[in-house]
Design a protein around this motif. Sequence first.
Motif, PDB file in Angstrom:
ATOM      1  N   PHE A  62       0.833  -1.202   0.000  1.00  0.00           N
ATOM      2  CA  PHE A  62       0.000   0.000   0.000  1.00  0.00           C
ATOM      3  C   PHE A  62       0.868   1.253   0.000  1.00  0.00           C
ATOM      4  O   PHE A  62       0.606   2.210  -0.737  1.00  0.00           O
ATOM      5  CB  PHE A  62      -0.926  -0.024   1.208  1.00  0.00           C
ATOM      6  N   ARG A  63       1.906   1.251   0.812  1.00  0.00           N
ATOM      7  CA  ARG A  63       2.827   2.390   0.857  1.00  0.00           C
ATOM      8  C   ARG A  63       3.478   2.632  -0.507  1.00  0.00           C
ATOM      9  O   ARG A  63       3.497   3.763  -1.013  1.00  0.00           O
ATOM     10  CB  ARG A  63       3.899   2.132   1.912  1.00  0.00           C
ATOM     11  N   THR A  64       3.989   1.563  -1.115  1.00  0.00           N
ATOM     12  CA  THR A  64       4.681   1.700  -2.407  1.00  0.00           C
ATOM     13  C   THR A  64       3.734   2.181  -3.505  1.00  0.00           C
ATOM     14  O   THR A  64       4.070   3.086  -4.276  1.00  0.00           O
ATOM     15  CB  THR A  64       5.305   0.352  -2.806  1.00  0.00           C
ATOM     16  N   ALA A  65       2.558   1.561  -3.577  1.00  0.00           N
ATOM     17  CA  ALA A  65       1.612   1.922  -4.634  1.00  0.00           C
ATOM     18  C   ALA A  65       1.155   3.375  -4.498  1.00  0.00           C
ATOM     19  O   ALA A  65       1.084   4.113  -5.495  1.00  0.00           O
ATOM     20  CB  ALA A  65       0.404   0.985  -4.581  1.00  0.00           C
ATOM     21  N   TYR A  86       9.379   6.775   3.332  1.00  0.00           N
ATOM     22  CA  TYR A  86       9.972   5.442   3.486  1.00  0.00           C
ATOM     23  C   TYR A  86      10.792   5.358   4.780  1.00  0.00           C
ATOM     24  O   TYR A  86      10.796   4.341   5.468  1.00  0.00           O
ATOM     25  CB  TYR A  86      10.853   5.101   2.292  1.00  0.00           C
ATOM     26  N   THR A  87      11.481   6.448   5.125  1.00  0.00           N
ATOM     27  CA  THR A  87      12.306   6.469   6.331  1.00  0.00           C
ATOM     28  C   THR A  87      11.448   6.447   7.595  1.00  0.00           C
ATOM     29  O   THR A  87      11.755   5.730   8.556  1.00  0.00           O
ATOM     30  CB  THR A  87      13.209   7.715   6.341  1.00  0.00           C
ATOM     31  N   GLN A  88      10.378   7.234   7.594  1.00  0.00           N
ATOM     32  CA  GLN A  88       9.543   7.359   8.790  1.00  0.00           C
ATOM     33  C   GLN A  88       8.514   6.238   8.933  1.00  0.00           C
ATOM     34  O   GLN A  88       7.963   6.041  10.013  1.00  0.00           O
ATOM     35  CB  GLN A  88       8.825   8.718   8.777  1.00  0.00           C
ATOM     36  N   HIS A  89       8.249   5.524   7.855  1.00  0.00           N
ATOM     37  CA  HIS A  89       7.249   4.449   7.892  1.00  0.00           C
ATOM     38  C   HIS A  89       7.876   3.156   7.369  1.00  0.00           C
ATOM     39  O   HIS A  89       7.481   2.632   6.326  1.00  0.00           O
ATOM     40  CB  HIS A  89       6.026   4.835   7.055  1.00  0.00           C
ATOM     41  N   LYS A  90       8.858   2.658   8.100  1.00  0.00           N
ATOM     42  CA  LYS A  90       9.587   1.469   7.669  1.00  0.00           C
ATOM     43  C   LYS A  90       8.710   0.219   7.656  1.00  0.00           C
ATOM     44  O   LYS A  90       9.023  -0.745   6.953  1.00  0.00           O
ATOM     45  CB  LYS A  90      10.797   1.252   8.578  1.00  0.00           C
ATOM     46  N   GLN A  91       7.638   0.210   8.447  1.00  0.00           N
ATOM     47  CA  GLN A  91       6.735  -0.943   8.485  1.00  0.00           C
ATOM     48  C   GLN A  91       5.568  -0.792   7.514  1.00  0.00           C
ATOM     49  O   GLN A  91       4.610  -1.556   7.563  1.00  0.00           O
ATOM     50  CB  GLN A  91       6.188  -1.121   9.908  1.00  0.00           C
ATOM     51  N   GLY A  92       5.665   0.209   6.638  1.00  0.00           N
ATOM     52  CA  GLY A  92       4.575   0.447   5.691  1.00  0.00           C
ATOM     53  C   GLY A  92       3.534   1.385   6.252  1.00  0.00           C
ATOM     54  O   GLY A  92       3.612   1.810   7.408  1.00  0.00           O
ATOM     55  N   PHE A  93       2.559   1.736   5.443  1.00  0.00           N
ATOM     56  CA  PHE A  93       1.483   2.611   5.889  1.00  0.00           C
ATOM     57  C   PHE A  93       0.453   1.824   6.680  1.00  0.00           C
ATOM     58  O   PHE A  93       0.296   0.613   6.502  1.00  0.00           O
ATOM     59  CB  PHE A  93       0.818   3.282   4.686  1.00  0.00           C
ATOM     60  N   TYR A  94      -0.246   2.524   7.513  1.00  0.00           N
ATOM     61  CA  TYR A  94      -1.184   1.885   8.433  1.00  0.00           C
ATOM     62  C   TYR A  94      -2.307   1.163   7.684  1.00  0.00           C
ATOM     63  O   TYR A  94      -2.963   1.744   6.825  1.00  0.00           O
ATOM     64  CB  TYR A  94      -1.795   2.930   9.365  1.00  0.00           C
ATOM     65  N   VAL A  95      -2.494  -0.083   8.027  1.00  0.00           N
ATOM     66  CA  VAL A  95      -3.586  -0.883   7.484  1.00  0.00           C
ATOM     67  C   VAL A  95      -4.273  -1.577   8.646  1.00  0.00           C
ATOM     68  O   VAL A  95      -3.650  -2.370   9.355  1.00  0.00           O
ATOM     69  CB  VAL A  95      -3.086  -1.935   6.473  1.00  0.00           C
ATOM     70  N   TYR A  96      -5.525  -1.257   8.864  1.00  0.00           N
ATOM     71  CA  TYR A  96      -6.289  -1.914   9.921  1.00  0.00           C
ATOM     72  C   TYR A  96      -7.074  -3.047   9.293  1.00  0.00           C
ATOM     73  O   TYR A  96      -7.945  -2.831   8.457  1.00  0.00           O
ATOM     74  CB  TYR A  96      -7.242  -0.920  10.587  1.00  0.00           C
ATOM     75  N   ALA A  97      -6.734  -4.259   9.679  1.00  0.00           N
ATOM     76  CA  ALA A  97      -7.404  -5.406   9.090  1.00  0.00           C
ATOM     77  C   ALA A  97      -7.443  -6.521  10.116  1.00  0.00           C
ATOM     78  O   ALA A  97      -6.443  -6.827  10.755  1.00  0.00           O
ATOM     79  CB  ALA A  97      -6.663  -5.869   7.832  1.00  0.00           C
ATOM     80  N   LYS A  98      -8.604  -7.090  10.275  1.00  0.00           N
ATOM     81  CA  LYS A  98      -8.739  -8.243  11.155  1.00  0.00           C
ATOM     82  C   LYS A  98      -9.815  -9.154  10.592  1.00  0.00           C
ATOM     83  O   LYS A  98     -10.744  -8.702   9.909  1.00  0.00           O
ATOM     84  CB  LYS A  98      -9.102  -7.812  12.575  1.00  0.00           C
ATOM     85  N   PRO A  99      -9.719 -10.447  10.860  1.00  0.00           N
ATOM     86  CA  PRO A  99     -10.719 -11.372  10.308  1.00  0.00           C
ATOM     87  C   PRO A  99     -12.092 -11.168  10.921  1.00  0.00           C
ATOM     88  O   PRO A  99     -12.212 -10.840  12.104  1.00  0.00           O
ATOM     89  CB  PRO A  99     -10.148 -12.750  10.663  1.00  0.00           C
ATOM     90  N   ASN A 100     -13.111 -11.321  10.115  1.00  0.00           N
ATOM     91  CA  ASN A 100     -14.482 -11.237  10.605  1.00  0.00           C
ATOM     92  C   ASN A 100     -14.995 -12.655  10.862  1.00  0.00           C
ATOM     93  O   ASN A 100     -15.023 -13.479   9.947  1.00  0.00           O
ATOM     94  CB  ASN A 100     -15.390 -10.545   9.581  1.00  0.00           C
ATOM     95  N   LEU A 101     -15.395 -12.923  12.086  1.00  0.00           N
ATOM     96  CA  LEU A 101     -15.866 -14.248  12.449  1.00  0.00           C
ATOM     97  C   LEU A 101     -17.387 -14.324  12.478  1.00  0.00           C
ATOM     98  O   LEU A 101     -17.945 -15.325  12.914  1.00  0.00           O
ATOM     99  CB  LEU A 101     -15.293 -14.632  13.832  1.00  0.00           C
TER     100      LEU A 101
END
Length: 259
Positions: A62-65, A86-101
């Motif tokens: 997501f960050r790269t695109a 890229y320097t400040q967000h080494k883990q990529g941009f924030y993505v909130y995602a969790k499985p729906n049960l």
Amino acid sequence: MFFNLNHAQNFTPGYIMVLHTFGRDLKWNPHIHCLLSEGGYSNDGFWRHVKHFNYNYLRNAFRTALLNELEDRIGPSFKKVKAKCYTQHKQGFYVYAKPNLCDPKVVAKYIGRYLGRPVIATSRIDRYDGDIVTFHYNRHEDEQYVEETLPVMDFIKRLIRHIPEKHFKMIRYGGLYARHRKIDSKLHRVISKEKHRIYRSFTQWRTSLFLSFGYDPLYCSECNHKMEFLELYYNHKRVPLEEMYEKVMSKSRGKRSSA
């Protein structure tokens, strides 16, 4: 991510992206909600189920695109900002995602309401006396209940900043769900013409649903009765849907037999 499952078959998911520019406090907080199919179709029509997603890969992708798209639009002047991101967000941009049960029907109904909701529901507006507006929300970080009071003009300012420009698209369809217009070409990996013909042809919508999900949309799932009367306007002519379906199916069978 899907493409890496099999480079030769090019597995393609379906996804719907909805842009929201507001947070719970009505301030400017642009973010994207995305509905993604748990799997994808290959070029030859084979479905591969994908239950678990690599969220680390998703954050970095997501960050790269996003940064590449911004650089294409802004130009070389964006390169310094891009490097800083890229320097400040080494883990990529924030993505909130969790499985729906939950039950899929319940989830679909909830998400449908959530994505199409207005900036603020009237149920969150507690008081208005002509000069002052009081509303409440649960803070996203910790779900803490917050009540905020604003002059009416400041409240209106927070609302109108989220009105999109005329003809601006807030919802995009990609992959299997895409309409494959030229304007959407950068939003999804282009699928093969054969795959497009099978799954996205308007005149074969009934066949597409049956092949994709294993049910006939003209039959009621509760009583198993078939729709008796339904007509469409096709090429400015009134055509019964059943007649159109039979024509499409016979044409499709003819192509397969000739092959």
